[in-house]
Design a protein around this motif. Sequence first.
Motif, PDB file in Angstrom:
ATOM      1  N   VAL A 133       0.795  -1.266  -0.074  1.00  0.00           N
ATOM      2  CA  VAL A 133      -0.027  -0.098  -0.087  1.00  0.00           C
ATOM      3  C   VAL A 133       0.873   1.292  -0.014  1.00  0.00           C
ATOM      4  O   VAL A 133       0.628   2.218  -0.720  1.00  0.00           O
ATOM      5  CB  VAL A 133      -0.890  -0.051   1.327  1.00  0.00           C
ATOM      6  CG1 VAL A 133      -1.980   1.437   1.252  1.00  0.00           C
ATOM      7  CG2 VAL A 133      -1.693  -1.326   1.269  1.00  0.00           C
ATOM      8  N   LEU A 134       1.950   1.362   0.752  1.00  0.00           N
ATOM      9  CA  LEU A 134       2.942   2.381   0.841  1.00  0.00           C
ATOM     10  C   LEU A 134       3.398   2.586  -0.626  1.00  0.00           C
ATOM     11  O   LEU A 134       3.665   3.822  -1.191  1.00  0.00           O
ATOM     12  CB  LEU A 134       4.011   2.143   1.754  1.00  0.00           C
ATOM     13  CG  LEU A 134       5.185   3.206   1.815  1.00  0.00           C
ATOM     14  CD1 LEU A 134       4.490   4.602   2.431  1.00  0.00           C
ATOM     15  CD2 LEU A 134       6.180   2.762   3.004  1.00  0.00           C
ATOM     16  N   ASP A 135       3.731   1.595  -1.490  1.00  0.00           N
ATOM     17  CA  ASP A 135       4.226   1.980  -2.818  1.00  0.00           C
ATOM     18  C   ASP A 135       3.111   2.666  -3.740  1.00  0.00           C
ATOM     19  O   ASP A 135       3.324   3.256  -4.547  1.00  0.00           O
ATOM     20  CB  ASP A 135       4.645   0.453  -3.425  1.00  0.00           C
ATOM     21  CG  ASP A 135       5.305   0.515  -4.676  1.00  0.00           C
ATOM     22  OD1 ASP A 135       6.133   1.265  -4.805  1.00  0.00           O
ATOM     23  OD2 ASP A 135       4.660   0.067  -5.635  1.00  0.00           O
ATOM     24  N   LEU A 136       1.908   1.944  -3.653  1.00  0.00           N
ATOM     25  CA  LEU A 136       0.773   2.702  -4.213  1.00  0.00           C
ATOM     26  C   LEU A 136       0.758   4.139  -3.951  1.00  0.00           C
ATOM     27  O   LEU A 136       0.841   4.950  -4.807  1.00  0.00           O
ATOM     28  CB  LEU A 136      -0.550   2.074  -4.000  1.00  0.00           C
ATOM     29  CG  LEU A 136      -0.819   0.776  -4.242  1.00  0.00           C
ATOM     30  CD1 LEU A 136      -2.397   0.411  -3.731  1.00  0.00           C
ATOM     31  CD2 LEU A 136      -0.796   0.681  -5.838  1.00  0.00           C
ATOM     32  N   ILE A 137       0.933   4.656  -2.606  1.00  0.00           N
ATOM     33  CA  ILE A 137       0.763   5.989  -2.421  1.00  0.00           C
ATOM     34  C   ILE A 137       2.110   6.795  -2.772  1.00  0.00           C
ATOM     35  O   ILE A 137       1.868   7.740  -3.312  1.00  0.00           O
ATOM     36  CB  ILE A 137       0.916   5.861  -0.625  1.00  0.00           C
ATOM     37  CG1 ILE A 137      -0.523   5.816  -0.062  1.00  0.00           C
ATOM     38  CG2 ILE A 137       1.458   7.525  -0.351  1.00  0.00           C
ATOM     39  CD1 ILE A 137      -0.721   5.710   1.183  1.00  0.00           C
ATOM     40  N   ARG A 138       3.250   6.157  -2.857  1.00  0.00           N
ATOM     41  CA  ARG A 138       4.443   6.651  -3.423  1.00  0.00           C
ATOM     42  C   ARG A 138       4.665   6.892  -4.789  1.00  0.00           C
ATOM     43  O   ARG A 138       5.021   7.937  -5.546  1.00  0.00           O
ATOM     44  CB  ARG A 138       5.760   5.838  -3.143  1.00  0.00           C
ATOM     45  CG  ARG A 138       6.315   5.488  -1.748  1.00  0.00           C
ATOM     46  CD  ARG A 138       7.650   4.697  -1.785  1.00  0.00           C
ATOM     47  NE  ARG A 138       8.083   4.527  -0.590  1.00  0.00           N
ATOM     48  CZ  ARG A 138       7.907   3.020  -0.133  1.00  0.00           C
ATOM     49  NH1 ARG A 138       7.689   2.138  -0.815  1.00  0.00           N
ATOM     50  NH2 ARG A 138       8.568   2.515   1.118  1.00  0.00           N
ATOM     51  N   ARG A 139       3.798   6.134  -5.743  1.00  0.00           N
ATOM     52  CA  ARG A 139       3.601   6.438  -7.147  1.00  0.00           C
ATOM     53  C   ARG A 139       2.077   6.676  -7.397  1.00  0.00           C
ATOM     54  O   ARG A 139       1.653   6.491  -8.514  1.00  0.00           O
ATOM     55  CB  ARG A 139       3.960   5.136  -7.873  1.00  0.00           C
ATOM     56  CG  ARG A 139       3.300   3.690  -7.585  1.00  0.00           C
ATOM     57  CD  ARG A 139       3.973   2.633  -8.258  1.00  0.00           C
ATOM     58  NE  ARG A 139       3.496   1.465  -7.943  1.00  0.00           N
ATOM     59  CZ  ARG A 139       2.227   0.788  -8.186  1.00  0.00           C
ATOM     60  NH1 ARG A 139       1.589   1.480  -9.149  1.00  0.00           N
ATOM     61  NH2 ARG A 139       1.695  -0.108  -8.014  1.00  0.00           N
ATOM     62  N   TRP A 140       1.511   7.386  -6.764  1.00  0.00           N
ATOM     63  CA  TRP A 140       0.146   7.892  -6.696  1.00  0.00           C
ATOM     64  C   TRP A 140      -0.133   8.755  -8.219  1.00  0.00           C
ATOM     65  O   TRP A 140      -0.984   8.796  -8.724  1.00  0.00           O
ATOM     66  CB  TRP A 140      -0.580   8.525  -5.583  1.00  0.00           C
ATOM     67  CG  TRP A 140      -2.126   8.420  -5.761  1.00  0.00           C
ATOM     68  CD1 TRP A 140      -2.986   9.556  -5.956  1.00  0.00           C
ATOM     69  CD2 TRP A 140      -3.032   7.503  -5.553  1.00  0.00           C
ATOM     70  NE1 TRP A 140      -4.180   9.103  -5.967  1.00  0.00           N
ATOM     71  CE2 TRP A 140      -4.353   7.899  -5.905  1.00  0.00           C
ATOM     72  CE3 TRP A 140      -2.658   6.000  -5.419  1.00  0.00           C
ATOM     73  CZ2 TRP A 140      -5.247   6.896  -5.767  1.00  0.00           C
ATOM     74  CZ3 TRP A 140      -3.806   5.209  -5.313  1.00  0.00           C
ATOM     75  CH2 TRP A 140      -5.376   5.623  -5.672  1.00  0.00           C
ATOM     76  N   ASP A 141       1.001   9.336  -8.622  1.00  0.00           N
ATOM     77  CA  ASP A 141       0.762  10.202  -9.698  1.00  0.00           C
ATOM     78  C   ASP A 141       0.341   9.455 -10.881  1.00  0.00           C
ATOM     79  O   ASP A 141      -0.359   9.960 -11.897  1.00  0.00           O
ATOM     80  CB  ASP A 141       2.161  11.214  -9.689  1.00  0.00           C
ATOM     81  CG  ASP A 141       3.136  10.430 -10.111  1.00  0.00           C
ATOM     82  OD1 ASP A 141       3.035   9.269  -9.448  1.00  0.00           O
ATOM     83  OD2 ASP A 141       4.237  10.772 -10.776  1.00  0.00           O
ATOM     84  N   VAL A 142       0.890   8.369 -10.958  1.00  0.00           N
ATOM     85  CA  VAL A 142       0.570   7.125 -12.002  1.00  0.00           C
ATOM     86  C   VAL A 142      -0.716   6.502 -11.516  1.00  0.00           C
ATOM     87  O   VAL A 142      -1.653   6.315 -12.512  1.00  0.00           O
ATOM     88  CB  VAL A 142       1.783   6.342 -12.167  1.00  0.00           C
ATOM     89  CG1 VAL A 142       1.505   5.536 -13.380  1.00  0.00           C
ATOM     90  CG2 VAL A 142       2.972   7.017 -12.543  1.00  0.00           C
ATOM     91  N   GLU A 143      -0.572   5.751 -10.572  1.00  0.00           N
ATOM     92  CA  GLU A 143      -1.926   4.884 -10.136  1.00  0.00           C
ATOM     93  C   GLU A 143      -3.241   5.933  -9.994  1.00  0.00           C
ATOM     94  O   GLU A 143      -4.057   5.164 -10.490  1.00  0.00           O
ATOM     95  CB  GLU A 143      -1.648   4.459  -8.601  1.00  0.00           C
ATOM     96  CG  GLU A 143      -2.594   3.593  -8.137  1.00  0.00           C
ATOM     97  CD  GLU A 143      -2.485   2.303  -8.513  1.00  0.00           C
ATOM     98  OE1 GLU A 143      -3.480   1.473  -8.503  1.00  0.00           O
ATOM     99  OE2 GLU A 143      -1.476   2.038  -9.381  1.00  0.00           O
ATOM    100  N   LYS A 144      -3.220   6.983  -9.877  1.00  0.00           N
ATOM    101  CA  LYS A 144      -4.473   7.667 -10.022  1.00  0.00           C
ATOM    102  C   LYS A 144      -5.297   7.809 -11.196  1.00  0.00           C
ATOM    103  O   LYS A 144      -6.485   8.057 -11.225  1.00  0.00           O
ATOM    104  CB  LYS A 144      -4.305   9.307  -9.421  1.00  0.00           C
ATOM    105  CG  LYS A 144      -3.544  10.005 -10.323  1.00  0.00           C
ATOM    106  CD  LYS A 144      -3.360  11.492  -9.638  1.00  0.00           C
ATOM    107  CE  LYS A 144      -2.638  12.246 -10.800  1.00  0.00           C
ATOM    108  NZ  LYS A 144      -2.479  13.777 -10.136  1.00  0.00           N
ATOM    109  N   GLU A 145      -4.445   7.484 -12.195  1.00  0.00           N
ATOM    110  CA  GLU A 145      -4.978   7.549 -13.474  1.00  0.00           C
ATOM    111  C   GLU A 145      -6.069   6.517 -13.852  1.00  0.00           C
ATOM    112  O   GLU A 145      -6.919   6.485 -14.847  1.00  0.00           O
ATOM    113  CB  GLU A 145      -3.950   7.718 -14.844  1.00  0.00           C
ATOM    114  CG  GLU A 145      -3.002   8.767 -14.638  1.00  0.00           C
ATOM    115  CD  GLU A 145      -3.711  10.309 -14.672  1.00  0.00           C
ATOM    116  OE1 GLU A 145      -4.879   9.935 -15.530  1.00  0.00           O
ATOM    117  OE2 GLU A 145      -3.093  10.970 -14.135  1.00  0.00           O
TER     118      GLU A 145
END
Length: 247
Positions: free
Chosen positions: A163-175
């Motif tokens: 989950v921490l990794d998702l937060i670190r790369r949220w600029d990509v994940e949010k798409e």
Amino acid sequence: MNAYEQRIRFELDVWERRLTEPPGWLERTSKTISAKINELIPAKVHQAITATVRSIVRTALFGAEYTPRRKVNRDATLEEADQEARNTLSLYQKIATAEGAGTGTGGLILNAVDFPALIAIKMKCLFELAHVYGYDTNSFSERIFLLNVFRLAFSSNAQREYVLDLIRRWDVEKERWSSDSEYYRRMDWETFQKEYRDSIDFRKMLQMVPGIGAVAGAWANYTILEELGEVAINAYRIRRLGDASYE
């Protein structure tokens, strides 16, 4: 990058290492006790609790009632946002403390009321913190981000790094999360509620002890909000420091 942001980067490195390190004795003991309690709870009760958690989170993800009245503040520096976030967290800790003290005096019936009420308080706090840091919760992807912050705060050690990794790369994940509800449909809600309960059960059990219920309930809710607030503030710090629009 100014001196404050450099200091925050250092603090984030320390926090991330601490967050993902192996659980200590108290955490292991708490999870062992929670696991034994879960084994004694009938499947129908688990299903009811899962339905309650799913309903509250669905309301937060798709409803308008959690959207804060405060405006999204994109003009605040990270230092200013941090200060306002601490003030906001302090307010919600007081609300949660009063709620825990009140339900702690009422035995099992009021303690059953405390479970959904505390989740609602935490979700409201997260929505407020999003606007403090300049992120608009009218966006569906921002609501999914809030759910991941909640997961990070109350997930098992095995899930935290993911989950921490998702937060670190949220600029990509949010798409991936512009408007649909696929995340809600795919979510393993039973695991979600069990991990959440495992992280708070040890403290909340004390709330049911006659004579100390009110004090224990107040303490439990205060510390639970404190943990959530620390995770949320650091999650938004990670985003702010990596967000090109704030540079």
